[in-house]
Design a protein around this motif. Structure first.
Motif, PDB file in Angstrom:
ATOM      1  N   VAL A 117       3.559  12.588 -10.404  1.00  0.00           N
ATOM      2  CA  VAL A 117       2.896  13.227 -11.546  1.00  0.00           C
ATOM      3  C   VAL A 117       3.714  12.945 -12.804  1.00  0.00           C
ATOM      4  CG1 VAL A 117       2.085  15.399 -12.531  1.00  0.00           C
ATOM      5  CG2 VAL A 117       2.034  15.048 -10.042  1.00  0.00           C
ATOM      6  N   ASN A 151       8.229  15.623  -7.932  1.00  0.00           N
ATOM      7  CA  ASN A 151       8.364  14.175  -7.731  1.00  0.00           C
ATOM      8  C   ASN A 151       9.536  13.850  -6.799  1.00  0.00           C
ATOM      9  OD1 ASN A 151       6.193  13.532  -9.315  1.00  0.00           O
ATOM     10  ND2 ASN A 151       7.386  13.261 -11.184  1.00  0.00           N
ATOM     11  N   LYS A 194       0.826  -1.215   0.000  1.00  0.00           N
ATOM     12  CA  LYS A 194       0.000   0.000   0.000  1.00  0.00           C
ATOM     13  C   LYS A 194       0.860   1.264   0.000  1.00  0.00           C
ATOM     14  CE  LYS A 194      -3.905  -2.133   2.446  1.00  0.00           C
ATOM     15  NZ  LYS A 194      -4.725  -2.112   3.686  1.00  0.00           N
ATOM     16  N   LEU A 229       3.084   5.929  -5.754  1.00  0.00           N
ATOM     17  CA  LEU A 229       2.856   5.981  -7.196  1.00  0.00           C
ATOM     18  C   LEU A 229       1.708   6.928  -7.535  1.00  0.00           C
ATOM     19  CD1 LEU A 229       3.584   4.890  -9.992  1.00  0.00           C
ATOM     20  CD2 LEU A 229       1.965   3.025  -9.612  1.00  0.00           C
ATOM     21  N   ASP A 230       0.636   6.868  -6.733  1.00  0.00           N
ATOM     22  CA  ASP A 230      -0.512   7.746  -6.981  1.00  0.00           C
ATOM     23  C   ASP A 230      -0.157   9.215  -6.795  1.00  0.00           C
ATOM     24  OD1 ASP A 230      -2.054   5.556  -7.529  1.00  0.00           O
ATOM     25  OD2 ASP A 230      -2.970   5.449  -5.532  1.00  0.00           O
ATOM     26  N   GLY A 231       0.848   9.486  -5.945  1.00  0.00           N
ATOM     27  CA  GLY A 231       1.220  10.873  -5.679  1.00  0.00           C
ATOM     28  C   GLY A 231       2.149  11.463  -6.710  1.00  0.00           C
ATOM     29  N   LYS A 253       8.495  14.202  -3.266  1.00  0.00           N
ATOM     30  CA  LYS A 253       7.649  13.080  -2.827  1.00  0.00           C
ATOM     31  C   LYS A 253       8.502  11.858  -2.493  1.00  0.00           C
ATOM     32  CE  LYS A 253       3.515  14.578  -5.324  1.00  0.00           C
ATOM     33  NZ  LYS A 253       2.720  14.805  -4.094  1.00  0.00           N
ATOM     34  N   VAL A 303       1.921   1.878  -3.591  1.00  0.00           N
ATOM     35  CA  VAL A 303       0.777   2.351  -4.384  1.00  0.00           C
ATOM     36  C   VAL A 303       0.484   3.807  -4.072  1.00  0.00           C
ATOM     37  CG1 VAL A 303      -1.698   2.073  -4.785  1.00  0.00           C
ATOM     38  CG2 VAL A 303      -0.234   0.044  -4.603  1.00  0.00           C
ATOM     39  N   LYS A 304       0.537   4.158  -2.804  1.00  0.00           N
ATOM     40  CA  LYS A 304       0.288   5.546  -2.389  1.00  0.00           C
ATOM     41  C   LYS A 304       1.331   6.486  -2.987  1.00  0.00           C
ATOM     42  CE  LYS A 304      -0.351   8.411   1.747  1.00  0.00           C
ATOM     43  NZ  LYS A 304      -0.366   8.436   3.234  1.00  0.00           N
TER      44      LYS A 304
END
Length: 546
Positions: free
Chosen positions: A27, A35, A17, A23-25, A38, A20-21
Motif C-alpha cells: 500500500v 507493508n 508472478k 507489489l499488488d499487496g 507483507k 507482481v503479487k
C-alpha cells in the motif's frame, strides 16, 4: 528491506508472478508496519515446511532473550520439528535452519563469531508479532502459558500455570501443573536461579520419565539428585556455567541414551573448571558430544576408556600436566580415530613450573593413531604443547580450525601451522612468550629453485586457506605478513590486552582483507592505522571521553 533483499538473494530465479503479487499487496502511501508484514510473509512463504515450524517455535522466547543457536537447535530436534535418518543428521539440519533464518534476516544476529557464524539471535518485534499469530493458529504456542513460562517447556505440553506463577511453582509440584507429564520432552531451566534445586529436581526425575532435554545452564545447582538416572530417555544434559556444582556431581550418572553431555565454566582468563568424568562413562555408548569433563587425579587410565565411545564426535577434556594423563588421553583419542571431529584439551599447570615433555612421552605419543577427520582442535597449556598438533592430525587436508592458548610460540611453531593446507581459522589466546621480539610473522615458504622443480606460486604459499586470524590476550606486539603468505586472509581480530601494539605490517600483501577489528581497551598507534589500506574496514574499541 533487508528481509526482501535477502529473500531475493536466496531465490533469484523466482517466478515474476510472485513479485507482481507482492507489489499488488503493498500500500503506497500506507502503513509501514502493514507493508513490513507483507515483506515478512513473502520471505516466510519461501521457507520449507519444517523451517517455517522452527521459526514459529521462536515465539515462545521472551522479547529480550538472546536465543542460542546450539540451544534452540537441540530443542528443535528433541521436539521432532526437524527429522532426518539419525539424530546427528537432524542436528546438522537444525543448525542449517537457524543459519537460513539468520541469512534471511528473519532473526537478527546478536553475537557473531570472528568467522561470521551467528551464535545468538533476537527476534524483531514485527517478526515476533507475525510468528506469534501463526504459532497460535497452528497450535504450536500454548495459549495458556505466558512467554516467561512457555520457554521452559515443550510446546503443547498441557502445562497449567497462571501468569502470576513462576517455574518454582511447577518444580515444587509437577503433577499439579499437568496431568500429562509423560508428554514433556523439554525442561529448560537456563538462567533460573533459586535454592533447593536438588529437591526440585528429584520431583522432576520422579515424575517426568520421558524427558529428553534438560538444561541447568547458568543455575545455582550444587549437586544432581540420585534420581537423575531415572531419566533414561534423556538425550541432552547441559550443566555449563554452574559455578557452584560439585566436581563429583556426575560421577554416578548412567544414562544410556544420552548423546550430549555439556559441562564446564569458563572464567575471564578463558580457564575451564568442570566436573569429573562419570565412572561408568563406557556404558553411555550413545554419546556424541562430551565437553568438558575432568580426569580424576588418580584414575588416569579412565581417559583411555574414552576410546570405547565409538560414536563420539566432539570431546573436551581437562587434564593435569602429567605424563600419565596425557599418555592415556592420546591412547583414547587413537581409538576414536575414525569418529572424532572436534577436540579440546585443557592442560592444568603442575605444582612446579612445567617443562617440555620428556622423550618417553613424545615417542609413545607418536605410536598412536591420530584422528582421520579432525576439523577443530584447541590446545591450552602453560608450556609448549604445540608439538601435539602433528600427532593429532593424520592428514593436513582436514583440520580447518586451530586454537592455541596459554602457550609459547616461535617461528618453528608457525611452520608447523603453515603445513595445515585447509586451515581457515587460527585463534591465539594469551600467548605467554613469543620469540623474535614478540612478533607473529607469517613467512612465505622458501622456494626450491633446483632445475627439476617447477617454481609454482601455489606450491610456496603458506597459510593458503587462512581466512580468519584472532589474536587475544596479549603476548604479541607485532604482526607481519611476507610475500604471498596468508594472501586469502579476510579478517583480523586483534585484542592486545596489556601488551602495547607496536606494528602491523605487510597488509598490502593481503588482497582479500576486508576487516580489522581492534577489540579490548587498546587503541592502536596512528602509524598502525595509517598503514591499513583504505579498502579495509577498521573497527576500534569503544572508549569514553576524547
Amino acid at each position: 528491506m533487508k528481509i526482501f533483499v535477502r529473500a531475493m538473494h536466496a531465490n533469484p530465479s523466482r517466478d515474476n508472478k510472485e513479485l507482481v503479487k507482492l507489489l499488488d499487496g503493498l500500500v503506497f502511501p500506507g502503513s509501514l508496519e502493514t507493508n513490513a508484514k507483507k515483506m515478512i510473509k513473502f520471505s516466510y512463504n519461501d521457507l520449507p515446511r519444517d523451517y517455517k515450524t522452527c521459526l514459529l517455535y521462536l515465539s515462545i522466547f521472551p522479547k529480550v532473550e538472546k536465543i542460542s543457536r546450539s540451544r534452540v537447535a537441540q530443542r528443535w530436534v528433541v521436539e521432532g520439528l526437524v527429522s532426518k535418518e539419525d539424530r546427528h543428521s537432524s542436528l546438522r539440519q537444525a543448525k542449517r535452519c537457524f543459519d537460513q533464518l539468520a541469512d534471511r534476516w528473519l532473526v537478527c544476529p546478536a553475537k557473531v563469531s570472528a568467522e561470521g557464524k551467528v551464535k545468538t539471535c533476537t527476534v524483531h518485534d514485527i517478526v515476533r508479532d507475525f510468528i506469534t499469530i501463526r504459532a497460535r493458529k497452528q497450535h504450536i504456542m500454548d495459549p495458556r502459558l505466558s512467554q516467561h513460562l512457555a520457554r521452559h517447556f515443550s510446546v503443547l505440553s498441557n502445562i497449567r500455570l497462571r501468569p502470576s506463577e513462576n517455574i518454582i511453582n511447577f518444580l515444587m509440584k509437577p503433577s499439579r501443573a499437568s496431568s500429562q507429564l509423560q508428554l514433556l520432552k523439554v525442561l529448560d531451566l537456563e538462567g533460573s536461579r533459586f535454592s533447593n534445586y536438588q529437591q526440585y529436581l528429584s520431583n522432576v526425575c520422579n515424575m517426568i520419565a520421558l524427558l529428553k532435554f534438560l538444561s541447568l545452564r547458568n543455575t545455582d545447582i550444587t549437586r544432581l539428585p540420585k534420581e537423575i538416572n531415572k531419566l533414561q530417555q534423556l538425550e541432552v544434559l547441559d550443566i555449563r556455567q554452574t559455578e557452584y556444582l560439585h566436581v563429583s556431581a556426575i560421577k554416578l550418572i548412567v544414562l544410556l541414551k544420552l548423546k550430549h553431555l555439556l559441562a564446564g565454566s569458563v572464567d575471564a582468563s578463558w580457564t575451564v573448571s568442570t566436573v569429573r568424568m562419570p565412572h561408568k562413562i563406557t556404558r553411555m555408548t550413545a554419546l556424541r558430544v562430551l565437553s568438558h569433563v575432568q580426569a580424576t587425579e588418580h584414575r588416569a587410565w579412565e581417559l583411555h576408556k574414552l576410546g570405547e565411545l565409538w560414536q563420539l564426535r566432539k570431546l573436551g577434556v581437562v587434564i593435569d600436566d602429567s605424563r600419565a594423563q596425557l599418555y592415556y588421553l592420546l591412547k583414547g583419542i587413537s581409538d576414536l580415530n575414525e569418529s572424532l571431529q572436534s577436540l579440546s584439551i585443557e592442560i592444568k599447570p603442575a605444582s612446579t613450573y612445567p617443562t617440555a615433555p620428556d622423550t618417553f612421552l613424545a615417542n609413545e605419543a607418536r605410536r598412536q593413531k591420530p584422528p582421520k577427520f579432525l576439523e577443530s582442535l584447541s590446545i591450552s597449556g602453560f608450556t609448549n604443547y604445540i608439538w601435539l598438533l602433528p600427532l593429532l592430525t593424520s592428514s593436513h587436508d582436514v583440520l580447518t580450525k586451530v586454537t592455541l592458548q596459554k602457550t609459547t610460540l616461535d617461528q618453528d611453531d608457525m611452520e608447523v601451522l603453515a603445513k595445515l593446507k585447509k586451515l581457515r581459522s587460527l585463534r591465539l589466546r594469551q600467548i605467554l612468550h613469543i620469540r623474535d621480539q614478540r612478533e607473529l610473522l607469517f613467512k612465505e615458504k622458501e622456494r626450491d629453485r633446483t632445475p627439476n622443480n617447477k617454481d609454482k606460486d601455489e606450491e610456496n604459499n603458506c597459510f593458503e586457506a587462512l581466512k580468519y586470524l584472532v589474536v587475544e590476550g596479549g603476548g604479541i606486539a607485532k604482526i607481519g605478513f611476507q610475500g604471498r603468505a596468508a594472501h586469502n586472509l579476510e579478517k583480523i581480530v586483534w585484542s592486545s590486552g596489556f601488551t602495547e601494539m607496536e606494528s602491523l605490517s605487510g597488509l598490502r600483501n593481503l588482497p582479500e582483507l576486508k576487516e580489522i577489528d581492534f577489540e579490548g581497551g587498546s587503541i592502536p598507534h596512528q602509524e598502525i592505522l595509517e598503514a591499513i589500506p583504505k579498502t579495509v574496514h577498521i573497527k576500534l574499541p569503544y572508549c569514553e571521553g576524547p
